[in-house]
Design a protein around this motif. Structure first.
Motif, short mmCIF file in Angstrom:
data_model
loop_
_atom_site.label_atom_id
_atom_site.label_comp_id
_atom_site.label_asym_id
_atom_site.label_seq_id
_atom_site.Cartn_x
_atom_site.Cartn_y
_atom_site.Cartn_z
N PRO A 136 1.20 -22.37 -56.89
CA PRO A 136 1.07 -21.19 -55.96
C PRO A 136 0.28 -19.88 -56.31
CG PRO A 136 3.55 -21.78 -56.39
CD PRO A 136 2.23 -22.64 -57.19
N LEU A 137 -0.08 -19.29 -55.67
CA LEU A 137 -1.24 -18.01 -55.84
C LEU A 137 -0.21 -16.87 -56.49
CD1 LEU A 137 -3.93 -16.80 -55.78
CD2 LEU A 137 -3.47 -16.00 -53.31
N SER A 138 -0.51 -16.33 -57.57
CA SER A 138 -0.07 -15.28 -58.24
C SER A 138 -0.99 -14.23 -58.70
CB SER A 138 1.05 -15.54 -59.10
OG SER A 138 0.41 -16.26 -60.21
N SER A 139 -0.44 -13.04 -59.02
CA SER A 139 -1.43 -12.26 -59.73
C SER A 139 -2.03 -12.47 -60.86
CB SER A 139 -0.58 -10.78 -60.07
OG SER A 139 0.40 -11.15 -60.92
N TRP A 140 -1.44 -13.28 -61.85
CA TRP A 140 -1.89 -13.87 -63.03
C TRP A 140 -3.13 -14.86 -62.69
CZ3 TRP A 140 -2.64 -12.66 -67.59
CH2 TRP A 140 -2.79 -13.45 -68.58
N THR A 141 -2.90 -15.83 -61.60
CA THR A 141 -3.86 -16.78 -61.10
C THR A 141 -5.10 -16.34 -60.85
OG1 THR A 141 -2.96 -17.04 -59.16
CG2 THR A 141 -2.13 -18.49 -60.58
N TRP A 142 -5.22 -15.09 -60.45
CA TRP A 142 -6.52 -14.38 -59.93
C TRP A 142 -7.49 -14.52 -61.31
CZ3 TRP A 142 -8.56 -13.00 -55.56
CH2 TRP A 142 -7.69 -12.86 -54.50
N SER A 176 -7.13 -18.76 -63.01
CA SER A 176 -7.53 -20.02 -62.00
C SER A 176 -9.13 -20.23 -62.12
CB SER A 176 -6.90 -20.00 -60.75
OG SER A 176 -5.81 -20.06 -60.67
N TYR A 188 -8.81 -21.97 -54.50
CA TYR A 188 -7.81 -21.87 -53.28
C TYR A 188 -8.50 -21.96 -52.03
CZ TYR A 188 -4.04 -20.75 -56.63
OH TYR A 188 -2.92 -20.89 -57.53
N SER A 203 3.53 -20.20 -50.10
CA SER A 203 4.69 -19.01 -50.11
C SER A 203 5.23 -18.71 -48.59
CB SER A 203 4.19 -17.85 -50.93
OG SER A 203 3.87 -18.25 -52.16
#
Length: 334
Positions: free
Chosen positions: A8-14, A17, A76, A238
């Motif tokens: 899932p996309l999160s602030s950390w994956t920006w 990733s 993504y 999400s």
């Protein structure tokens, strides 16, 4: 080929990733290496290239291309439609602007000492002149993005690596076709003064909003077979619905197009100031040469001429007697 995100996309994956994208890496190298070589060649000829042009080319140009292909946007792009839209918008507008502000054509001339290189001749060819004409380049720019979202082009670009590569090349080339002439002085016809190019940049900022608005208001699913709309992608989204994802895709197109509009106008305005400054320097140099040519004749007074004699037209300063300059520096006595 479906390539969903790993989680899932999160602030950390920006920030974390990343993936290796061969197309993005190869294009970045092909854009960066020749530019660096030209910088070295220009430096050896005594030309100090502005640091802000280098930063724009490397960071805003090559950097954005690398980020949206290998970074989180590339990871993504098949999970969220709005990520795919952001990739299309950035490669089509932000990356070309960064490359154009770097001014590679003028750097090539500075590095080689010639404006008659193969690339310059290609740019001056009839077909390129036709493509960079503002009316043609604007239609190509807007029409290309509309084709991505309102035909099967975008779906095929997601499913096929070959079509996806062609899409990236199209976005880059068409973006440069419009932006590069807008920021350069000698690629458009003579009527395209800095003021006209400023207006063209303003108009393009408005016109670029059209695809985003049309995607946002679309009532049908534009990508019915988008990989992120499959059941396998539900845990990664999400709870984001397909309908809202499409709305966000239009918003991404709109945000990028309008977000780059102000910097684009600023870049064109700066070029306008530089053009005026260069014209003023050229005018001053011409005046200095004319004054230097007239000064020796004025230092030797004709025989029989006395200082207390009334000043005639011939005795007046040259900038008052020259009809071309009289209006600027003072009226000539009749």
């Amino acid at each position: 080929m479906t390539d969903l995100a790993p989680g899932p996309l999160s602030s950390w994956t920006w920030l974390t990733s990343w993936r290796f994208d061969a197309v993005g890496v190869v294009l970045s190298v092909l854009l960066l290496v020749p530019y660096v070589w030209l910088l070295v060649a220009a430096w050896r000829r005594g030309v100090q290239w502005p640091w802000w042009r280098i930063a724009s080319y490397v960071v805003l140009g090559v950097g954005t291309l690398l980020y949206v292909t290998c970074g989180v946007v590339g990871v993504y792009r098949q999970t969220f439609l709005w990520m795919f839209a952001a990739q299309v918008a950035i490669i089509g507008t932000v990356t070309p602007m960064g490359l154009a502000v770097g001014d590679p054509l003028r750097l090539l001339a500075a590095a080689t000492g010639s404006t008659d290189t193969v690339l310059h001749r290609v740019v001056r060819s009839r077909i390129v002149r036709l493509l960079i004409f503002p009316a043609v380049s604007s239609v190509l720019d807007i029409g290309g993005i509309l084709a991505v979202f309102f035909t099967g082009y975008g779906q095929r670009a997601i499913e096929s690596e070959l079509v996806g590569t062609l899409l990236i090349l199209q976005l880059l080339i068409v973006g440069l076709i419009f932006v590069l002439p807008t920021l350069a002085e000698d690629l458009l016809p003579g009527w395209a003064t800095p003021a006209v190019r400023t207006f063209l940049a303003f108009f393009d900022g408005i016109a670029d909003a059209v695809p985003g608005i049309l995607v946002m208001v679309a009532n049908t699913t534009l990508f019915p077979h988008f990989p992120g709309f499959s059941a396998a992608a539900d845990p990664l989204r999400s709870g984001l619905s397909h309908y809202m994802d499409q709305k966000y895709a239009g918003g991404a197109l709109l945000a990028v197009a309008e977000g780059i509009g102000v910097p684009m106008l600023a870049a064109v305005f700066v070029e306008w100031l530089h053009s005026d400054a260069a014209e003023a320097r050229a005018t001053d140099a011409e005046l200095d040469r004319a004054e230097a040519a007239r000064t020796p004749a004025a230092t030797t007074a004709p025989e029989g001429c006395h200082a207390d004699q009334p000043e005639t037209v011939a005795d007046q300063p040259w900038w008052l007697t020259d009809p071309r300059l009289a209006d600027r520096y003072g009226k000539r006595d009749d």
